[in-house]
Design a protein around this motif. Structure first.
Motif, mmCIF file in Angstrom:
data_model
loop_
_atom_site.group_PDB
_atom_site.id
_atom_site.type_symbol
_atom_site.label_atom_id
_atom_site.label_comp_id
_atom_site.label_asym_id
_atom_site.label_seq_id
_atom_site.Cartn_x
_atom_site.Cartn_y
_atom_site.Cartn_z
ATOM 1 N N GLU A 76 0.879 -1.301 0.013
ATOM 2 C CA GLU A 76 -0.032 -0.198 -0.054
ATOM 3 C C GLU A 76 0.838 1.203 -0.214
ATOM 4 O O GLU A 76 0.434 2.307 -0.648
ATOM 5 C CB GLU A 76 -0.994 -0.020 1.305
ATOM 6 C CG GLU A 76 -2.215 -0.899 0.928
ATOM 7 C CD GLU A 76 -3.089 -0.913 2.253
ATOM 8 O OE1 GLU A 76 -3.058 -0.293 2.980
ATOM 9 O OE2 GLU A 76 -3.732 -2.011 2.132
ATOM 10 N N GLU A 114 0.659 3.878 -3.129
ATOM 11 C CA GLU A 114 0.368 5.359 -2.696
ATOM 12 C C GLU A 114 1.487 6.189 -3.728
ATOM 13 O O GLU A 114 1.114 7.300 -4.208
ATOM 14 C CB GLU A 114 0.198 5.832 -1.500
ATOM 15 C CG GLU A 114 -0.167 6.959 -1.081
ATOM 16 C CD GLU A 114 -0.381 7.243 0.310
ATOM 17 O OE1 GLU A 114 -1.054 8.421 0.565
ATOM 18 O OE2 GLU A 114 -0.262 6.393 1.210
ATOM 19 N N ASN A 129 -5.943 7.040 1.337
ATOM 20 C CA ASN A 129 -5.925 5.566 1.841
ATOM 21 C C ASN A 129 -7.004 5.272 2.871
ATOM 22 O O ASN A 129 -7.281 5.660 3.568
ATOM 23 C CB ASN A 129 -4.672 5.303 2.644
ATOM 24 C CG ASN A 129 -4.626 3.881 2.986
ATOM 25 O OD1 ASN A 129 -5.554 3.164 3.001
ATOM 26 N ND2 ASN A 129 -3.324 3.564 3.268
ATOM 27 N N ASP A 133 -8.668 0.095 -1.737
ATOM 28 C CA ASP A 133 -7.885 0.555 -0.697
ATOM 29 C C ASP A 133 -7.374 1.957 -0.810
ATOM 30 O O ASP A 133 -7.200 2.741 0.080
ATOM 31 C CB ASP A 133 -6.292 -0.029 -1.005
ATOM 32 C CG ASP A 133 -6.387 -1.750 -0.798
ATOM 33 O OD1 ASP A 133 -6.898 -2.029 0.383
ATOM 34 O OD2 ASP A 133 -6.226 -2.354 -1.888
#
Length: 71
Positions: free
Chosen positions: A16, A20, A33, A45
């Protein structure tokens, strides 16, 4: 079994963070997020926008050293 869960969770967190960063580099704005507000958000997500469109984005991180990418 708890140890395996920790490894999976850590791999997911790393995925994650990298996702990002990649979304921002790809020109997505307002990258949010969703797992920060709801643990393990059921829909996606990330919520991000680009070129006037809003996207729900899911991330799957895989360990290339396991059989078939299994966790």
């Amino acid at each position: 079994m708890a140890r395996d869960h920790k490894k999976i969770s850590r791999l997911g967190n790393i995925g994650e963070v990298l996702a990002e960063e990649l979304l921002k580099r790809a020109g997505f704005l307002e990258v949010r997020n969703l797992n920060e507000s709801v643990r393990n958000h059921p829909d996606a997500d990330f919520l991000a926008s680009r070129d006037g469109h809003t996207y729900f984005i899911s991330v799957k991180a895989r360990n290339k050293w396991t059989n078939k990418g299994d966790l």
